[in-house]
Scaffold this active site. Structure first.
Site, PDB file in Angstrom:
ATOM      1  CD  GLU A 129      -4.571 -85.033 -62.197  1.00  0.00           C
ATOM      2  OE1 GLU A 129      -5.246 -86.023 -61.821  1.00  0.00           O
ATOM      3  OE2 GLU A 129      -4.385 -84.042 -61.464  1.00  0.00           O
ATOM      4  CG  HIS A 132      -4.099 -89.240 -59.225  1.00  0.00           C
ATOM      5  ND1 HIS A 132      -3.476 -89.516 -58.026  1.00  0.00           N
ATOM      6  CD2 HIS A 132      -4.181 -87.887 -59.304  1.00  0.00           C
ATOM      7  CE1 HIS A 132      -3.194 -88.386 -57.401  1.00  0.00           C
ATOM      8  NE2 HIS A 132      -3.611 -87.381 -58.158  1.00  0.00           N
ATOM      9  CG  HIS A 138      -2.487 -86.492 -53.604  1.00  0.00           C
ATOM     10  ND1 HIS A 138      -3.791 -86.099 -53.451  1.00  0.00           N
ATOM     11  CD2 HIS A 138      -2.166 -86.191 -54.885  1.00  0.00           C
ATOM     12  CE1 HIS A 138      -4.234 -85.566 -54.573  1.00  0.00           C
ATOM     13  NE2 HIS A 138      -3.260 -85.611 -55.466  1.00  0.00           N
TER      14      HIS A 138
END
Length: 175
Positions: A129, A132, A138
């Site tokens: 996380e 991101h 991804h």
């Protein structure tokens, strides 16, 4: 509501591939270009420094510390506990969610930026996380992924196949 290209809209929230939150401009650019988030819509953390805090009642400080240590050992990113100049991540648990999940916005959003973790996640999920939050998407959707991995579509939950759509060639910059 599923609006395309792996994006689901809940009220005013755009969720991409299950765990990445997009700003409205990021979502619109993605839908209009049929590609990954455009780099012009992605803000990076100034001076490679990511500030962070913990929401009241947050219980995964140890997992966050382990994840941050990995990021700092393997990248040029620096993590500082505090709010800095006002752009920072706040790690929190969403105890009111119908179904607990882990999620993060993609890249720096400006101001307080929430990053949600379940109470049962480990350092690996936190690393994912944080990836991101610093602007990564991804890997399993890269255009060249079939040269490296095999996607077993029979093992994907119904209505989640869109989370495995590949980005068109030339739309994502490899780093």
């Amino acid at each position: 509501t599923y609006i395309g290209n792996g994006i689901v809209k809940y009220d005013s929230i755009y969720v991409f591939q299950g765990d990445m939150l997009l700003s409205e401009p990021q979502a619109i650019s993605f839908i209009e270009t049929r590609s990954g988030c455009l780099s012009s819509q992605l803000m990076y953390w100034p001076n490679n420094t990511v500030y962070y805090t913990f929401a009241e009642g947050f219980s995964k400080q140890t997992a966050v510390a382990q994840a941050i240590a990995e990021w700092q050992n393997k990248t040029s990113l620096i993590f500082v506990n505090g709010t800095g100049s006002g752009n920072y991540i706040e790690f929190f648990h969403d105890d009111d969610a119908d179904e607990p999940s882990n999620w993060s916005y993609v890249g720096m959003q400006g101001g307080k930026q929430r990053l949600c973790l379940t109470r049962t996640c480990g350092a690996g999920v936190v690393m994912h996380e944080i990836g991101h939050a610093v602007g990564l998407i991804h890997e399993h959707c890269r255009n060249d992924r079939d040269s490296y991995v095999t996607i077993h579509y029979d093992n994907i939950k119904e209505d989640k196949e869109h989370n495995f759509n590949k980005y068109p060639s030339g739309t994502i910059t490899d780093i």
